[in-house]
Design a protein around this motif. Structure first.
Motif, PDB file in Angstrom:
ATOM      1  N   GLN A  58       1.035   6.592   4.274  1.00 53.35           N
ATOM      2  CA  GLN A  58       0.020   7.241   3.338  1.00 53.35           C
ATOM      3  C   GLN A  58      -0.950   7.335   4.213  1.00 53.35           C
ATOM      4  O   GLN A  58      -1.429   6.703   5.374  1.00 53.35           O
ATOM      5  CB  GLN A  58       0.125   6.617   2.260  1.00 53.35           C
ATOM      6  N   PHE A  63      -5.207  13.932  -1.100  1.00 53.12           N
ATOM      7  CA  PHE A  63      -3.876  14.501  -2.196  1.00 53.12           C
ATOM      8  C   PHE A  63      -4.262  15.732  -2.093  1.00 53.12           C
ATOM      9  O   PHE A  63      -4.619  16.450  -3.175  1.00 53.12           O
ATOM     10  CB  PHE A  63      -3.279  14.086  -2.825  1.00 53.12           C
ATOM     11  N   GLU A  91       2.052  13.205   1.879  1.00 50.64           N
ATOM     12  CA  GLU A  91       2.703  13.082   0.477  1.00 50.64           C
ATOM     13  C   GLU A  91       3.235  14.115  -0.030  1.00 50.64           C
ATOM     14  O   GLU A  91       2.643  15.386  -0.093  1.00 50.64           O
ATOM     15  CB  GLU A  91       1.122  12.583  -0.603  1.00 50.64           C
ATOM     16  N   ARG A  93       4.565  14.808  -3.423  1.00 51.09           N
ATOM     17  CA  ARG A  93       4.887  14.387  -6.056  1.00 51.09           C
ATOM     18  C   ARG A  93       5.745  15.477  -5.907  1.00 51.09           C
ATOM     19  O   ARG A  93       5.795  16.388  -6.119  1.00 51.09           O
ATOM     20  CB  ARG A  93       3.985  14.322  -5.931  1.00 51.09           C
ATOM     21  N   THR A 105       6.869   9.553  -5.817  1.00 56.96           N
ATOM     22  CA  THR A 105       5.925  10.141  -4.855  1.00 56.96           C
ATOM     23  C   THR A 105       6.608   9.009  -3.554  1.00 56.96           C
ATOM     24  O   THR A 105       6.630   8.320  -3.857  1.00 56.96           O
ATOM     25  CB  THR A 105       4.558   9.149  -4.744  1.00 56.96           C
ATOM     26  N   GLN A 106       6.424  10.273  -2.385  1.00 50.33           N
ATOM     27  CA  GLN A 106       7.303   9.810  -1.086  1.00 50.33           C
ATOM     28  C   GLN A 106       6.271  10.371  -0.226  1.00 50.33           C
ATOM     29  O   GLN A 106       5.307  10.900  -0.477  1.00 50.33           O
ATOM     30  CB  GLN A 106       7.785  10.744  -1.476  1.00 50.33           C
TER      31      GLN A 106
END
Length: 127
Positions: A58, A63, A91, A93, A105-106
């Motif tokens: 992260q 975001f 990120e 989502r 979430t990745q």
């Protein structure tokens, strides 16, 4: 990157969205303008590129996704999943009826060749 396998197999159309804001509530569709649609091999190629994104850690930016894809099944009535990409904080989502919470979430390596190819695909499709 992990996508819900059954949803990928059932996807008939991918809609590319230029995201304009965050959703008003969690789980709602990301607002924005559809700029492209891919079906058949175009949809399969886009999904394969997304699945090839390598993982990352992260990064903090708050975001602010610029691009999203919506995957539709054959009848085009049901959005199987939506993925919103932030290339600044690395990120993604995902949400939708086919998305298990573990995939919600990745993080991806936004500087990797697959991520840069995906960003180029998105940018080329925008008017």
């Amino acid at each position: 990157m992990l996508l819900p396998a059954e949803a990928v197999a059932a996807t008939a159309l991918i809609e590319l969205v230029r995201i304009s804001a965050l959703p008003s509530k969690q789980g709602a569709t990301f607002p924005g303008r559809a700029v492209a649609h891919w079906a058949g091999s175009g949809a399969a190629d886009a999904l394969a590129l997304i699945e090839s994104l390598p993982g990352s850690v992260q990064h903090r930016c708050g975001f602010s996704p610029g691009w999203g894809v919506r995957a539709y099944e054959d009848s085009l009535d049901l959005v199987l999943f939506e993925a919103a990409f932030c290339f600044r904080c690395h990120e993604v989502r995902l949400h939708g009826t086919a998305v298990p919470p573990a995939l919600g979430t990745q993080f991806f390596d936004a500087d990797s060749p697959p991520a840069q190819a995906l960003l180029a695909l998105f940018s080329a499709a925008a008017p």
